[in-house]
Motif scaffolding. Structure first.
Motif, PDB file in Angstrom:
ATOM      1  N   GLY A 427       0.794  -1.137  -0.124  1.00 22.37           N
ATOM      2  CA  GLY A 427      -0.186   0.186  -0.198  1.00 22.37           C
ATOM      3  C   GLY A 427       0.803   1.098   0.079  1.00 22.37           C
ATOM      4  O   GLY A 427       1.990   1.068   0.157  1.00 22.37           O
ATOM      5  N   GLU A 428       0.090   2.247  -0.171  1.00 19.30           N
ATOM      6  CA  GLU A 428       0.870   3.625  -0.174  1.00 19.30           C
ATOM      7  C   GLU A 428       1.643   3.916   1.154  1.00 19.30           C
ATOM      8  O   GLU A 428       2.602   4.624   1.219  1.00 19.30           O
ATOM      9  N   ARG A 429       0.870   3.489   2.214  1.00 15.87           N
ATOM     10  CA  ARG A 429       1.391   3.806   3.592  1.00 15.87           C
ATOM     11  C   ARG A 429       2.836   3.150   3.609  1.00 15.87           C
ATOM     12  O   ARG A 429       3.629   3.684   4.121  1.00 15.87           O
ATOM     13  N   SER A 430       2.595   2.023   3.062  1.00 12.97           N
ATOM     14  CA  SER A 430       4.067   1.224   3.321  1.00 12.97           C
ATOM     15  C   SER A 430       5.201   1.761   2.566  1.00 12.97           C
ATOM     16  O   SER A 430       6.498   1.690   3.211  1.00 12.97           O
ATOM     17  N   ARG A 431       4.581   2.202   1.350  1.00 12.59           N
ATOM     18  CA  ARG A 431       6.187   2.803   0.631  1.00 12.59           C
ATOM     19  C   ARG A 431       6.366   4.178   1.266  1.00 12.59           C
ATOM     20  O   ARG A 431       7.629   4.461   1.132  1.00 12.59           O
ATOM     21  N   GLU A 432       5.376   4.923   1.851  1.00 18.19           N
ATOM     22  CA  GLU A 432       5.967   6.225   2.621  1.00 18.19           C
ATOM     23  C   GLU A 432       6.762   5.668   3.717  1.00 18.19           C
ATOM     24  O   GLU A 432       7.897   6.614   3.814  1.00 18.19           O
ATOM     25  N   GLN A 433       6.243   4.776   4.561  1.00 17.20           N
ATOM     26  CA  GLN A 433       7.251   4.733   5.639  1.00 17.20           C
ATOM     27  C   GLN A 433       8.469   4.053   5.173  1.00 17.20           C
ATOM     28  O   GLN A 433       9.638   4.299   6.026  1.00 17.20           O
ATOM     29  N   PHE A 434       8.390   3.085   4.062  1.00 18.55           N
ATOM     30  CA  PHE A 434       9.914   2.623   3.683  1.00 18.55           C
ATOM     31  C   PHE A 434      10.710   3.932   3.274  1.00 18.55           C
ATOM     32  O   PHE A 434      12.038   4.001   3.711  1.00 18.55           O
ATOM     33  N   ALA A 435      10.095   4.858   2.385  1.00 17.83           N
ATOM     34  CA  ALA A 435      10.729   6.208   2.391  1.00 17.83           C
ATOM     35  C   ALA A 435      11.469   6.818   3.390  1.00 17.83           C
ATOM     36  O   ALA A 435      12.626   7.574   3.620  1.00 17.83           O
ATOM     37  N   ASP A 436      10.439   6.939   4.550  1.00 18.79           N
ATOM     38  CA  ASP A 436      10.900   7.727   5.694  1.00 18.79           C
ATOM     39  C   ASP A 436      12.031   7.037   6.317  1.00 18.79           C
ATOM     40  O   ASP A 436      13.000   7.516   6.839  1.00 18.79           O
ATOM     41  N   ARG A 437      12.052   5.643   6.473  1.00 19.67           N
ATOM     42  CA  ARG A 437      12.980   4.819   7.039  1.00 19.67           C
ATOM     43  C   ARG A 437      14.550   5.028   6.357  1.00 19.67           C
ATOM     44  O   ARG A 437      15.598   5.248   6.945  1.00 19.67           O
ATOM     45  N   LEU A 438      14.240   5.209   5.069  1.00 16.03           N
ATOM     46  CA  LEU A 438      15.580   5.268   4.219  1.00 16.03           C
ATOM     47  C   LEU A 438      16.187   6.836   4.461  1.00 16.03           C
ATOM     48  O   LEU A 438      17.443   6.978   4.409  1.00 16.03           O
ATOM     49  N   ALA A 439      15.131   7.963   4.657  1.00 12.18           N
ATOM     50  CA  ALA A 439      15.495   9.150   4.958  1.00 12.18           C
ATOM     51  C   ALA A 439      16.265   9.354   6.085  1.00 12.18           C
ATOM     52  O   ALA A 439      17.356   9.915   6.389  1.00 12.18           O
TER      53      ALA A 439
END
Length: 670
Positions: A427-439
């Motif tokens: 989902g979109e939420r999982s994608r955003e959380q993955f981007a936050d963790r990489l950031a």
């Protein structure tokens, strides 16, 4: 032709002539004479076992000629069927095989080999019937391409196997591949004929029922067990040799129902096979039963009042074949041994057991298994069974029903590999959380905060009071080792936090694979693991290129005016001080208040201007820091998307594709 096939044909022809001379005794005598004649014609050294090898390979021009020529020199229907198959070979490949998916070359060769045996098999009098030599045989059509829902299901099953071959274990797809093979093999054979097997336990009377349906004593009956040692076939019409070759029933065990005729017209196209006992003490008998049951179009289960509830029958056969109810007949035999209403009670109990097995019963017009009671020895109910078989055979739909049930069974066994719990996906939420963790891993937040502080320091240097900057310079010079405090910066040997990257990949892989069937969940996690290799190094390179820009931050348009005002405040302080000094030394007229006011205006105005500039600079500084953080975050997210999220999405799309094919396999026929 080779001696094996020649002896088989002679044996069958002898059986036919013997049968026309009168019953089984004549048939046995005829078979012996014909076998002896065939041995003299082909090869004096051939033994009787070679003469019975009806399914041996045939090759060479002489083989083709002898298979094509009838007793009178005319072409028999086996050769006609072969020529029709050769003429329509391309159509069969394009239309027939298209309905069963992508089969391997070995399977196609095997199917073609079976077809050759079918058209080169025994027809007419050679099938065991009593047609006169030279009499014209009616051509029996070869099976055509499957149509309707069945074809769509086979197409989907072929696509399913092809798409899953690299993701699932081969043993899991073996049954589906076997269904496709059998669909191809059955398609190449006669669609006019229906092969029905009679199966049962020891002493159930299946051979007696077989003889009653045939009208002549074909299968041996008696008290000795096991009585039936090999499958015996009875054909009501010609052209079924290919089907019997597929069942590996030799020519010496192929019979006709009536001497000198084709039998009942309503049973035309029926091929009845008497099987050995499924509970025989001999392992080879049970193996023959299992092998033939997997190939026939329908089955008649014969049970008796004593063993109708036998666990071996229900657990080994009826329960696993519950999905084949539409091609199943369950016959309660020997009802003449039951007094009064006992037959009805036993029949009701048999229906109850079948219902517990999961087998639907064809009652009140509903599709399902046919259940009836009869006495094969006394003849009670045999006529009703013949009528049911006649209607069943004339529908010409049993092969398609059997194959559809096989597809259903394969789909049920494949269900755990394709049906997920819930709605899996990324989902979109999982994608955003993955981007936050990489950031966080690349320090995007820290980089943005550092850029904001740098902006504020630059504003303080430009708009601060000169006295404060002079004091700071003096302090740095006066105190040895003193340095202007700087905000702590996180310095690592590696720009990217490796553990945070690994944790981010594991988390997104678990979220994407949650609820998926085990093989596909493993495939998703493997795709994420492959993408994670080298991800930290790629993030390091990206952080260097997309980090905080070097040099001073850009200045807003109001900064020159603020600097001018701050300079004015400084000049006011200097002017007031000089005015006051001039009064003190007597150069200027005394007047304390005006110079003091001028100096106070400069002294108060300078810090006020510095504070106002600092407050005004907070907004641009924050936006500058956010922009630096956003650039680093987007660069990290793009790197993670290309290396991890896209491979995961590809696996999920592949799963969705095979899931759609599985749905087509499971529901197209409903």
């Amino acid at each position: 032709m080779k001696g094996a096939n020649g002896a088989d044909k002679a044996d069958d022809a002898g059986e036919s002539r013997g049968e026309s001379r009168g019953g089984p005794e004549g048939r046995n005598a005829g078979g012996a004479v014909s076998t002896e004649s065939a041995g003299r014609t082909e090869n004096a050294g051939r033994n009787e076992g070679a003469g019975n090898a009806g399914a041996a390979d045939v090759s060479g021009a002489a083989t083709e000629a002898s298979a094509a020529k009838g007793p009178s020199g005319g072409w028999d229907d086996g050769f006609i069927a072969r020529r029709a198959a050769e003429k329509g070979d391309l159509d069969a490949e394009l239309e027939g095989l298209e309905g069963v998916g992508d089969l391997s070359g070995a399977h196609g060769v095997q199917s073609a080999h079976s077809g050759v045996h079918g058209v080169q098999g025994l027809t007419g009098g050679q099938d065991g019937g009593g047609g006169a030599p030279g009499e014209a045989e009616e051509h029996t059509p070869i099976g055509g391409a499957y149509g309707g829902p069945l074809r769509r299901r086979l197409d989907a099953l072929g696509e399913l196997v092809g798409l899953s071959r690299a993701r699932l274990d081969g043993a899991l797809l073996a049954e589906a591949g076997h269904v496709l093979e059998e669909a191809s093999a059955r398609q190449r054979l006669s669609a006019y004929h229906t092969v029905v097997a009679i199966a049962g336990a020891t002493g159930s009377g299946k051979s007696t029922l077989f003889n009653a349906l045939a009208g002549v004593p074909i299968s041996e009956t008696g008290l000795r067990r096991p009585t039936t040692s090999a499958p015996i076939a009875c054909m009501w019409s010609d052209g079924a040799a290919g089907l019997l070759d597929r069942l590996a029933i030799p020519g010496r065990l192929r019979r006709r129902p009536l001497a000198g005729g084709d039998g009942d017209e309503e049973l035309s196209g029926l091929v009845l096979v008497d099987l050995p006992d499924h509970d025989s003490a001999l392992v080879q008998h049970r193996e023959q039963v299992d092998r033939v049951l997997a190939l026939v179009d329908a089955v008649i289960w014969v049970v008796d009042p004593e063993k109708y509830a036998d666990a071996a029958l229900h657990e080994r056969y009826l329960r696993p074949l519950a999905g084949h109810a539409e091609i199943t007949f369950v016959v309660l035999n020997q009802i003449d041994r039951l007094p009064g209403e006992a037959a009805d009670l036993v029949l009701d109990d048999l229906r109850r057991l079948l219902d517990e097995d999961g087998m639907a019963l064809g009652e009140h017009g509903e599709p399902g298994a046919t259940v009836l009671a009869l006495s094969a020895l006394g003849g009670q109910g045999v006529g009703e069974l013949r009528d049911m078989l006649g209607r069943f055979v004339q529908e010409r739909s049993a092969p398609a029903r059997r194959l559809s049930a096989d597809v259903d069974a394969a789909a049920r066994r494949l269900r755990p590999a394709y049906v997920a719990d819930g709605r899996p996906g990324l989902g979109e939420r999982s994608r955003e959380q993955f981007a936050d963790r990489l950031a966080w891993a690349v320090g995007a937040v820290a980089a943005g905060e550092a850029a904001e502080r740098e902006w504020l320091r630059n504003a303080g240097r430009a708009c601060g009071t000169p006295w404060l900057r002079l004091w700071r310079w003096y302090e740095s010079r006066r105190m040895p080792g003193y340095a202007r405090p700087r905000p702590p910066a996180v310095v690592e040997e590696e720009l990217t936090a490796r553990q945070r990257v690994e944790q981010a990949v594991r988390t997104v892989a678990e979220e994407a694979s949650a609820g998926l069937p085990a093989p596909w969940a493993h495939s998703v996690r493997e795709a994420a693991a492959r993408g994670a290799r080298g991800l930290s190094e790629a993030l390091d390179d990206m952080a260097v290129k997309a980090g905080t820009p070097s040099g001073r931050p850009p200045r807003p348009a109001w900064w020159p005016a603020a600097v001018l005002v701050q300079a004015t405040m400084t000049l006011l302080q200097i002017f007031g001080a000089l005015w006051l000094v001039g009064q003190i030394i007597g150069v200027l007229e005394p007047g304390l208040i005006p110079p003091v006011l001028v100096m106070m205006a400069g002294i108060i105005g300078g810090p006020l201007v510095e504070w106002a500039c600092g407050a005004a600079a907070r907004g641009p500084a924050r936006r500058y820091g956010q922009d630096a953080e956003r650039k680093l975050r987007e660069a990290a997210a793009g790197c993670g998307r290309a290396r991890v999220l896209d491979p995961i999405a590809a696996e999920l799309m592949r799963y969705q594709e095979v899931r759609d094919q599985y749905v087509a396999v499971s529901r197209a026929g409903r």
